[in-house]
Design a protein around this motif. Structure first.
Motif, PDB file in Angstrom:
ATOM      1  N   HIS A   2      53.730  43.289  18.963  1.00 21.61           N
ATOM      2  CA  HIS A   2      53.975  41.857  18.848  1.00 21.61           C
ATOM      3  C   HIS A   2      54.956  41.415  19.925  1.00 21.61           C
ATOM      4  CE1 HIS A   2      51.931  41.678  15.014  1.00 21.61           C
ATOM      5  NE2 HIS A   2      52.576  42.783  14.680  1.00 21.61           N
ATOM      6  N   GLY A   3      54.832  40.150  20.320  1.00 21.61           N
ATOM      7  CA  GLY A   3      55.751  39.584  21.302  1.00 21.61           C
ATOM      8  C   GLY A   3      55.218  39.693  22.713  1.00 21.61           C
ATOM      9  N   ILE A   4      56.097  39.477  23.655  1.00 21.61           N
ATOM     10  CA  ILE A   4      55.728  39.490  25.065  1.00 21.61           C
ATOM     11  C   ILE A   4      55.967  40.885  25.624  1.00 21.61           C
ATOM     12  CG2 ILE A   4      56.319  38.571  27.346  1.00 21.61           C
ATOM     13  CD1 ILE A   4      57.127  35.978  25.872  1.00 21.61           C
ATOM     14  N   VAL A   5      55.005  41.365  26.387  1.00 21.75           N
ATOM     15  CA  VAL A   5      55.116  42.676  27.015  1.00 21.75           C
ATOM     16  C   VAL A   5      55.049  42.469  28.523  1.00 21.75           C
ATOM     17  CG1 VAL A   5      54.068  44.942  27.293  1.00 21.75           C
ATOM     18  CG2 VAL A   5      54.004  43.807  25.064  1.00 21.75           C
ATOM     19  N   VAL A   6      56.079  42.874  29.227  1.00 20.01           N
ATOM     20  CA  VAL A   6      56.097  42.780  30.685  1.00 20.01           C
ATOM     21  C   VAL A   6      55.497  44.066  31.222  1.00 20.01           C
ATOM     22  CG1 VAL A   6      57.538  42.591  32.747  1.00 20.01           C
ATOM     23  CG2 VAL A   6      58.137  41.315  30.675  1.00 20.01           C
ATOM     24  N   ARG A   7      54.381  43.925  31.943  1.00 22.57           N
ATOM     25  CA  ARG A   7      53.688  45.090  32.488  1.00 22.57           C
ATOM     26  C   ARG A   7      53.866  45.216  33.990  1.00 22.57           C
ATOM     27  NH1 ARG A   7      47.723  45.039  30.545  1.00 22.57           N
ATOM     28  NH2 ARG A   7      47.728  46.797  31.962  1.00 22.57           N
ATOM     29  N   PHE A   8      54.383  44.185  34.619  1.00 26.25           N
ATOM     30  CA  PHE A   8      54.516  44.204  36.066  1.00 26.25           C
ATOM     31  C   PHE A   8      55.555  43.170  36.464  1.00 26.25           C
ATOM     32  CE2 PHE A   8      53.355  42.557  40.272  1.00 26.25           C
ATOM     33  CZ  PHE A   8      53.235  43.730  41.005  1.00 26.25           C
ATOM     34  N   ALA A   9      56.389  43.508  37.414  1.00 22.23           N
ATOM     35  CA  ALA A   9      57.354  42.551  37.956  1.00 22.23           C
ATOM     36  C   ALA A   9      57.426  42.778  39.460  1.00 22.23           C
ATOM     37  CB  ALA A   9      58.720  42.734  37.323  1.00 22.23           C
ATOM     38  N   ASP A  10      57.511  41.681  40.188  1.00 20.36           N
ATOM     39  CA  ASP A  10      57.587  41.776  41.637  1.00 20.36           C
ATOM     40  C   ASP A  10      58.346  40.572  42.152  1.00 20.36           C
ATOM     41  OD1 ASP A  10      57.163  42.756  44.188  1.00 20.36           O
ATOM     42  OD2 ASP A  10      55.079  42.109  44.305  1.00 20.36           O
ATOM     43  N   HIS A  11      58.992  40.719  43.270  1.00 19.39           N
ATOM     44  CA  HIS A  11      59.676  39.597  43.910  1.00 19.39           C
ATOM     45  C   HIS A  11      58.788  39.093  45.032  1.00 19.39           C
ATOM     46  CE1 HIS A  11      62.302  37.664  46.864  1.00 19.39           C
ATOM     47  NE2 HIS A  11      62.922  37.235  45.798  1.00 19.39           N
ATOM     48  N   TRP A  12      58.637  37.789  45.073  1.00 22.36           N
ATOM     49  CA  TRP A  12      57.823  37.193  46.122  1.00 22.36           C
ATOM     50  C   TRP A  12      58.534  35.938  46.595  1.00 22.36           C
ATOM     51  CZ3 TRP A  12      54.784  32.650  46.463  1.00 22.36           C
ATOM     52  CH2 TRP A  12      53.939  32.617  47.580  1.00 22.36           C
ATOM     53  N   GLY A  13      58.663  35.731  47.885  1.00 21.02           N
ATOM     54  CA  GLY A  13      59.473  34.644  48.400  1.00 21.02           C
ATOM     55  C   GLY A  13      58.723  33.524  49.087  1.00 21.02           C
ATOM     56  N   GLY A  14      57.474  33.294  48.730  1.00 23.50           N
ATOM     57  CA  GLY A  14      56.695  32.234  49.363  1.00 23.50           C
ATOM     58  C   GLY A  14      56.828  30.908  48.643  1.00 23.50           C
ATOM     59  N   GLU A  15      55.932  29.987  48.953  1.00 26.26           N
ATOM     60  CA  GLU A  15      55.912  28.673  48.311  1.00 26.26           C
ATOM     61  C   GLU A  15      55.416  28.800  46.869  1.00 26.26           C
ATOM     62  OE1 GLU A  15      57.001  25.804  49.663  1.00 26.26           O
ATOM     63  OE2 GLU A  15      57.611  26.982  51.400  1.00 26.26           O
ATOM     64  N   ALA A  16      55.900  27.911  46.004  1.00 29.76           N
ATOM     65  CA  ALA A  16      55.577  27.989  44.574  1.00 29.76           C
ATOM     66  C   ALA A  16      54.080  27.872  44.301  1.00 29.76           C
ATOM     67  CB  ALA A  16      56.339  26.913  43.806  1.00 29.76           C
ATOM     68  N   ALA A  18      51.630  28.703  46.216  1.00 22.15           N
ATOM     69  CA  ALA A  18      50.949  29.900  46.694  1.00 22.15           C
ATOM     70  C   ALA A  18      51.162  31.087  45.757  1.00 22.15           C
ATOM     71  CB  ALA A  18      51.416  30.241  48.105  1.00 22.15           C
ATOM     72  N   ALA A  19      52.175  31.035  44.907  1.00 18.66           N
ATOM     73  CA  ALA A  19      52.436  32.120  43.956  1.00 18.66           C
ATOM     74  C   ALA A  19      51.257  32.319  43.014  1.00 18.66           C
ATOM     75  CB  ALA A  19      53.707  31.833  43.161  1.00 18.66           C
ATOM     76  N   ALA A  20      50.537  31.270  42.696  1.00 18.95           N
ATOM     77  CA  ALA A  20      49.355  31.394  41.840  1.00 18.95           C
ATOM     78  C   ALA A  20      48.297  32.249  42.534  1.00 18.95           C
ATOM     79  CB  ALA A  20      48.789  30.018  41.507  1.00 18.95           C
ATOM     80  N   HIS A  21      48.165  32.099  43.842  1.00 19.93           N
ATOM     81  CA  HIS A  21      47.184  32.868  44.604  1.00 19.93           C
ATOM     82  C   HIS A  21      47.575  34.347  44.694  1.00 19.93           C
ATOM     83  CE1 HIS A  21      44.971  29.308  46.010  1.00 19.93           C
ATOM     84  NE2 HIS A  21      46.156  28.726  45.945  1.00 19.93           N
ATOM     85  N   VAL A  22      48.852  34.636  44.481  1.00 18.24           N
ATOM     86  CA  VAL A  22      49.332  36.014  44.471  1.00 18.24           C
ATOM     87  C   VAL A  22      49.206  36.608  43.064  1.00 18.24           C
ATOM     88  CG1 VAL A  22      51.379  37.472  44.775  1.00 18.24           C
ATOM     89  CG2 VAL A  22      50.922  35.614  46.383  1.00 18.24           C
ATOM     90  N   SER A  23      49.559  35.835  42.057  1.00 19.59           N
ATOM     91  CA  SER A  23      49.627  36.375  40.696  1.00 19.59           C
ATOM     92  C   SER A  23      48.269  36.566  40.024  1.00 19.59           C
ATOM     93  CB  SER A  23      50.517  35.498  39.816  1.00 19.59           C
ATOM     94  OG  SER A  23      49.991  34.199  39.721  1.00 19.59           O
ATOM     95  N   VAL A  24      47.318  35.695  40.270  1.00 21.58           N
ATOM     96  CA  VAL A  24      46.007  35.828  39.615  1.00 21.58           C
ATOM     97  C   VAL A  24      45.322  37.147  39.998  1.00 21.58           C
ATOM     98  CG1 VAL A  24      43.681  34.867  39.466  1.00 21.58           C
ATOM     99  CG2 VAL A  24      45.668  33.387  39.129  1.00 21.58           C
ATOM    100  N   PRO A  25      45.266  37.531  41.275  1.00 20.34           N
ATOM    101  CA  PRO A  25      44.661  38.825  41.600  1.00 20.34           C
ATOM    102  C   PRO A  25      45.399  40.013  40.973  1.00 20.34           C
ATOM    103  CG  PRO A  25      44.771  37.468  43.558  1.00 20.34           C
ATOM    104  CD  PRO A  25      45.553  36.759  42.493  1.00 20.34           C
TER     105      PRO A  25
END
Length: 67
Positions: A2-16, A18-25
Motif C-alpha cells: 500500500h502507498g507510494i513506491v519509488v522505483r526510480f529516481a534521477d536528476h534532470w536539469g532541462g526545461e519542465a 521536456a521532462a515529460a518527454h524524458v519520464s514517459v519512456p
C-alpha cells in the motif's frame, strides 16, 4: 503493498515541459503503469509536456498519467 513506491529516481536539469518527454519512456521501460505529478506552479510545465504527448498519441494506453 500500500502507498507510494519509488522505483526510480534521477536528476534532470532541462526545461519542465521536456521532462515529460524524458519520464514517459522511463515509465514504459520500467513497466510502470501510473505516473503522478504536481500540476500547479513548477509542475505546470510538466503538464504542458504531458498534454503535448497526449495530442501526439505518444503516451501508451496502459500508462495512466495523473496530476
Amino acid at each position: 503493498m500500500h502507498g507510494i513506491v519509488v522505483r526510480f529516481a534521477d536528476h534532470w536539469g532541462g526545461e519542465a515541459d521536456a521532462a515529460a518527454h524524458v519520464s514517459v519512456p522511463v515509465c514504459v521501460e520500467l513497466g510502470i503503469d501510473e505516473l503522478y505529478y504536481e500540476s500547479t506552479g513548477v509542475g505546470a510545465g510538466f503538464k504542458g509536456g504531458i498534454n503535448a504527448l497526449n495530442e501526439k498519441g505518444a503516451i501508451p494506453s496502459r500508462l495512466r498519467v495523473r496530476p
